[in-house]
Design an enzyme around this catalytic site. Sequence first.
Site, PDB file in Angstrom:
ATOM      1  CG  ASP A 248     -98.801  59.835  90.547  1.00 27.35           C
ATOM      2  OD1 ASP A 248     -99.033  60.800  89.819  1.00 27.35           O
ATOM      3  OD2 ASP A 248     -98.147  58.833  90.185  1.00 27.35           O
ATOM      4  CB  VAL A 299    -104.265  67.874  82.756  1.00 30.31           C
ATOM      5  CG1 VAL A 299    -104.718  66.754  81.807  1.00 30.31           C
ATOM      6  CG2 VAL A 299    -104.800  67.603  84.174  1.00 30.31           C
ATOM      7  N   GLY A 302     -96.215  68.312  80.673  1.00 30.69           N
ATOM      8  CA  GLY A 302     -94.888  67.720  80.917  1.00 30.69           C
ATOM      9  C   GLY A 302     -94.113  67.430  79.646  1.00 30.69           C
ATOM     10  CB  CYS A 305     -97.214  64.885  78.896  1.00 27.16           C
ATOM     11  SG  CYS A 305     -96.779  65.001  80.597  1.00 27.16           S
ATOM     12  N   GLY A 340     -93.761  70.927  82.620  1.00 27.19           N
ATOM     13  CA  GLY A 340     -93.602  71.985  81.626  1.00 27.19           C
ATOM     14  C   GLY A 340     -92.590  73.057  81.967  1.00 27.19           C
ATOM     15  CG  MET A 388     -94.081  58.049  85.845  1.00 26.28           C
ATOM     16  SD  MET A 388     -92.609  57.002  85.689  1.00 26.28           S
ATOM     17  CE  MET A 388     -93.254  55.374  85.958  1.00 26.28           C
ATOM     18  CB  ALA A 389     -98.920  57.529  80.940  1.00 24.84           C
ATOM     19  CD  GLU A 471     -88.142  91.405  70.955  1.00 27.14           C
ATOM     20  OE1 GLU A 471     -88.032  92.390  70.224  1.00 27.14           O
ATOM     21  OE2 GLU A 471     -88.955  91.347  71.921  1.00 27.14           O
TER      22      GLU A 471
HETATM   23  P1  XMP Z   1     -91.613  67.887  83.249  1.00 21.12           P
HETATM   24  O1  XMP Z   1     -92.016  68.787  82.121  1.00 21.12           O
HETATM   25  O2  XMP Z   1     -90.961  68.622  84.357  1.00 21.12           O
HETATM   26  O3  XMP Z   1     -92.991  67.281  83.796  1.00 21.12           O
HETATM   27  O4  XMP Z   1     -90.815  66.730  82.774  1.00 21.12           O
HETATM   28  C1  XMP Z   1     -93.041  66.303  84.813  1.00 21.12           C
HETATM   29  C2  XMP Z   1     -94.477  65.873  85.011  1.00 21.12           C
HETATM   30  O5  XMP Z   1     -94.998  65.232  83.856  1.00 21.12           O
HETATM   31  C3  XMP Z   1     -96.121  64.421  84.238  1.00 21.12           C
HETATM   32  N1  XMP Z   1     -95.990  63.110  83.609  1.00 21.12           N
HETATM   33  C4  XMP Z   1     -96.748  62.653  82.594  1.00 21.12           C
HETATM   34  N2  XMP Z   1     -97.801  63.217  81.949  1.00 21.12           N
HETATM   35  N3  XMP Z   1     -97.939  61.315  80.539  1.00 21.12           N
HETATM   36  C5  XMP Z   1     -98.403  62.528  80.925  1.00 21.12           C
HETATM   37  O6  XMP Z   1     -99.356  63.031  80.341  1.00 21.12           O
HETATM   38  C6  XMP Z   1     -96.892  60.682  81.129  1.00 21.12           C
HETATM   39  O7  XMP Z   1     -96.479  59.599  80.742  1.00 21.12           O
HETATM   40  C7  XMP Z   1     -96.280  61.393  82.223  1.00 21.12           C
HETATM   41  N4  XMP Z   1     -95.245  61.091  83.050  1.00 21.12           N
HETATM   42  C8  XMP Z   1     -95.102  62.149  83.881  1.00 21.12           C
HETATM   43  C9  XMP Z   1     -96.092  64.326  85.746  1.00 21.12           C
HETATM   44  O8  XMP Z   1     -97.100  65.176  86.247  1.00 21.12           O
HETATM   45  C10 XMP Z   1     -94.696  64.817  86.080  1.00 21.12           C
HETATM   46  O9  XMP Z   1     -94.576  65.310  87.382  1.00 21.12           O
END
Ligand code: XMP
Length: 497
Positions: A248, A299, A302, A305, A340, A388-389, A471
Amino acid sequence: MTELPLGLTYDDVVLIPQRSTLRSRSEADTTGSFSRRLRLRVPIASANMDTVTEWRMSVALAERGGLGVLHRFMPISEQAEQVLRVKRHEPGYVAEPETIGADATVSAAAERMRSRRVSSLLVVDGEGRLLGILSRRDLRPDGDGTLTVAQRMTPRAQLVTARPGVALDDARALLDRHRLEKLPVVDERDVLRGLITDHDLARLAERPAASRDARGRLLVAAAVGAVGDYRERAAALVEAGADALVIDIAHGHSDLAIAAAERVRADHPQVELVVGNVATAEGARDLAAAGADGVKVGVGPGAACTTRLVAGAGVPQITAVSACARALADTDVPVIADGGIRNSGDLVKALAAGAGCAMIGHLLAGTEESPGETVVRGGQRYKVYRGMASRAAARARWQREHDGEDLDELALAVTPEGVETVVPFRGPVADILRDLAGGLRSGMSYCNARTLDELRANARFMRITEAGRREGLPHGLEALLTASAEPAAAPLDELLR
Ligand code: XMP
């Protein structure tokens, strides 16, 4: 800058309905792939995030045909222990039933049953030995409220019990023969080891789709990083029985990720290896060449994100998934559409664009089984969800790793690419999965697809305008626009103010 490529995401496209030969949605088989050898009846994996996936989420998903990916932001021994908990989980079997001491008052027991939402408590002594069982019907009012559990429980001598490892068919027979609802499991010293309930066994019979390994144990995946202790972590996770490792790293199309993938591949030739995240055909091909059995794509899409805001980098998700799936079309390495997904429509589009399954964070973060902290505001329950970031996730990590150091100073050294937020409490994950799988079947029927291969082959996408997107949302009914249509993405402080 003259010939810029176009990037499309879920909201930019719809699937064109086609003449369907399906007579019912139940004819649609939703089986997808997480990796070369891991097939999922419900093509959903939970995100390896510390507010989404620990062992409870993994068990709940695997029992219903999905897969949990345990996050890596805990000590190696703890993550390995979580793998073991999933692998040892016996469906229909409560490993840690709610207990109470014999001296507690009946009113304290009533409160515990209410708060833990259970219909009985097992009564144990200080050594964990079984003394009796207290059911809801034993909670009759007792006047001054001083009656103890011991005075109301059904005592040990009258209980039918089973030994650890009892076959579920034998447990069923015992429950039927003695007309019981609960069967405590005790070891040779009479120490409580679990509980089998009539209710859980009945639910199990409704769940034939569970994700299992060749020995019948639930499947589980676990994440590792690409630097530091990742090889040691990978070894401990494989030893504990993880079915897949997920390397990851935010920018998976990097020399660092490729080298890590090659090393882990060489260390563990047998384990399923998923690597990510990438967003381009070249990225997907390079990871597959490095030994990946599955490639995680996404990329910046999320819900938590901010990569595209902070770094200006990323690819809108439908374009990314489709490009990576096409790049791997002549291999058996599936693409995992990560991030997403806000509703079942997005899931259908991801799979139609070529993904073998989807990884989901935000939609699962509000469930009972997520490890996120629960907060109550204005009488509403919420659970914390964070990228997570994000700075908050980084702080939590440092708190563990840099005991005693100035965390604020450390915090200044990083630029966060994620936010912390809260999501409304959404009940059990089973309800979310049921809705997602139901929507997926419906989408497959609109595309005349009985399998996900047929969905990919038949899908015809149409690009839509912003007016077309609007719509498609409920309109003229503003009150019905809920958080599930538009994910909350405000900072936690703002939402709680
Ligand atoms: P969803 O939209 O389902 O996406 O909540 C989950 C995915 O988001 C990613 N992820 C991050 N991407 N900064 C990012 O740019 C972050 O802090 C972060 N945390 C999670 C990751 O791929 C996850 O599975």
